[in-house]
Design a protein around this motif. Structure first.
Motif, PDB file in Angstrom:
ATOM      1  N   TRP A 195      35.481   3.099   7.409  1.00 30.63           N
ATOM      2  CA  TRP A 195      34.446   2.424   6.626  1.00 30.63           C
ATOM      3  C   TRP A 195      33.499   1.679   7.554  1.00 30.63           C
ATOM      4  N   PHE A 196      34.066   1.099   8.600  1.00 28.57           N
ATOM      5  CA  PHE A 196      33.268   0.309   9.536  1.00 28.57           C
ATOM      6  C   PHE A 196      32.587   1.197  10.580  1.00 28.57           C
ATOM      7  N   SER A 197      33.333   2.176  11.127  1.00 33.95           N
ATOM      8  CA  SER A 197      32.740   3.025  12.164  1.00 33.95           C
ATOM      9  C   SER A 197      31.650   3.935  11.607  1.00 33.95           C
ATOM     10  N   TYR A 198      31.745   4.304  10.301  1.00 34.05           N
ATOM     11  CA  TYR A 198      30.717   5.122   9.654  1.00 34.05           C
ATOM     12  C   TYR A 198      29.623   4.275   9.006  1.00 34.05           C
ATOM     13  N   GLY A 199      29.829   2.982   8.939  1.00 30.75           N
ATOM     14  CA  GLY A 199      28.823   2.099   8.371  1.00 30.75           C
ATOM     15  C   GLY A 199      28.603   2.281   6.881  1.00 30.75           C
ATOM     16  N   VAL A 200      29.687   2.534   6.112  1.00 31.73           N
ATOM     17  CA  VAL A 200      29.536   2.785   4.672  1.00 31.73           C
ATOM     18  C   VAL A 200      30.065   1.620   3.827  1.00 31.73           C
ATOM     19  N   LEU A 201      30.437   0.537   4.451  1.00 28.44           N
ATOM     20  CA  LEU A 201      30.997  -0.591   3.728  1.00 28.44           C
ATOM     21  C   LEU A 201      29.986  -1.096   2.699  1.00 28.44           C
ATOM     22  N   VAL A 236      30.245   2.256  -2.597  1.00 33.44           N
ATOM     23  CA  VAL A 236      31.559   2.565  -3.167  1.00 33.44           C
ATOM     24  C   VAL A 236      31.898   4.048  -3.082  1.00 33.44           C
ATOM     25  N   MET A 237      30.962   4.921  -3.504  1.00 35.62           N
ATOM     26  CA  MET A 237      31.242   6.359  -3.482  1.00 35.62           C
ATOM     27  C   MET A 237      31.479   6.857  -2.060  1.00 35.62           C
ATOM     28  N   ALA A 238      30.644   6.416  -1.132  1.00 35.77           N
ATOM     29  CA  ALA A 238      30.817   6.819   0.272  1.00 35.77           C
ATOM     30  C   ALA A 238      32.142   6.303   0.815  1.00 35.77           C
ATOM     31  N   MET A 239      32.522   5.092   0.442  1.00 34.64           N
ATOM     32  CA  MET A 239      33.793   4.529   0.894  1.00 34.64           C
ATOM     33  C   MET A 239      34.971   5.356   0.388  1.00 34.64           C
ATOM     34  N   ILE A 240      34.893   5.793  -0.866  1.00 31.65           N
ATOM     35  CA  ILE A 240      35.977   6.605  -1.438  1.00 31.65           C
ATOM     36  C   ILE A 240      36.101   7.929  -0.692  1.00 31.65           C
ATOM     37  N   LEU A 241      34.962   8.611  -0.485  1.00 28.20           N
ATOM     38  CA  LEU A 241      34.972   9.918   0.174  1.00 28.20           C
ATOM     39  C   LEU A 241      35.433   9.807   1.630  1.00 28.20           C
ATOM     40  N   VAL A 242      34.935   8.788   2.318  1.00 27.68           N
ATOM     41  CA  VAL A 242      35.328   8.593   3.725  1.00 27.68           C
ATOM     42  C   VAL A 242      36.809   8.262   3.816  1.00 27.68           C
ATOM     43  N   PHE A 243      37.296   7.415   2.900  1.00 28.04           N
ATOM     44  CA  PHE A 243      38.708   7.042   2.928  1.00 28.04           C
ATOM     45  C   PHE A 243      39.596   8.258   2.691  1.00 28.04           C
ATOM     46  N   ILE A 244      39.230   9.090   1.695  1.00 31.35           N
ATOM     47  CA  ILE A 244      40.025  10.288   1.407  1.00 31.35           C
ATOM     48  C   ILE A 244      40.001  11.239   2.598  1.00 31.35           C
ATOM     49  N   GLY A 245      38.790  11.526   3.084  1.00 33.81           N
ATOM     50  CA  GLY A 245      38.652  12.505   4.167  1.00 33.81           C
ATOM     51  C   GLY A 245      39.315  12.080   5.458  1.00 33.81           C
ATOM     52  N   THR A 246      38.946  10.898   5.962  1.00 39.67           N
ATOM     53  CA  THR A 246      39.504  10.450   7.242  1.00 39.67           C
ATOM     54  C   THR A 246      40.959  10.018   7.084  1.00 39.67           C
TER      55      THR A 246
END
Length: 232
Positions: free
Chosen positions: A123-129, A132-142
């Motif tokens: 969330w922090f390294s991708y700058g999506v904090l 919400v939607m980006a956080m969900i997708l990044v969390f699932i994927g990574t």
């Protein structure tokens, strides 16, 4: 480079104080076997990343062209950047802390904790904090990627296979297909149409779900073959 040295020093200190082990507990030996695991991991995720990028190119009707301004020096510099960032992340998420957790609470809980931490970290390294939607997708994927890498560490008792798996994906994604923070490198995308939201989501999830599942199946097969060969 300083970050890697600090991570190594802290890893050694933690292993010594808590488990009375050296850094070799992370599975760097025997060298031949661990180097083989690293190279196999690198090739597997490198090829998978290649297939995912060409799937995206097909869906967008775009093409990949060689960056005419690229040089071997730039590629080597980018590879070195990928290697440093991946090794640092591996030492943090699949290094001494994961090893100690496995000894204390077992593999299943430890792998899950490592995967969750890896997902939150991005969330922090991708700058999506905050998105919400980006956080969900990044969390699932990574998170799934992190689960696969941690599972590989647990099954092989070595950091080398997850290191190779992680670096293979990042190098092809960042350096070969210019998808990372370093800008245009070896290949650049030309032309094509913007993907619809659903098609784009499908392509995104293909890379970040299918790849970890394939890695889990491969590691399971490799460990089974190794155990069988030891019995013979």
């Amino acid at each position: 480079m300083i970050g890697i040295l600090v991570a190594l020093a802290l890893s050694w200190l933690l292993l010594h104080l808590i488990e009375r082990k050296t850094i070799l507990a992370l599975g760097f030996l025997p060298i031949h076997k661990r180097l083989k695991q690293f190279l196999i991991g690198f090739l597997i995720t490198g090829i998978l990343c290649l297939l995912v990028q060409y799937l995206e190119s097909y869906l967008k009707s775009s093409t990949w062209i060689l960056n005419k301004s690229i040089t071997r020096g730039i590629i080597l510099k980018s590879f070195w950047w990928d290697l440093k960032s991946v090794l640092t992340e591996e030492l943090i998420f699949r290094g001494a802390l994961l090893y100690i957790l496995i000894q204390k609470i077992g593999s299943r809980k430890s792998i899950l904790i490592s995967a969750v931490a890896f997902g939150i970290y991005h969330w922090f390294s991708y700058g999506v904090l905050g998105n919400v939607m980006a956080m969900i997708l990044v969390f699932i994927g990574t998170g799934l990627m992190g689960y696969a890498w941690a599972w590989a560490f647990s099954k092989t008792r070595s950091i080398m296979l997850p290191f190779g798996l992680h670096l293979g994906w990042n190098f092809v994604y960042n350096t070969i297909f210019s998808k990372g923070p370093l800008g245009d490198l070896l290949l650049v995308s030309k032309g094509g149409n913007a993907l619809s939201d659903w098609v784009g989501l499908f392509n995104f999830m293909t890379g970040l779900i299918i790849v970890p599942l394939f890695v889990l199946l491969f590691v399971k097969y490799a460990v089974r073959v190794e155990h069988t060969s030891k019995k013979l």
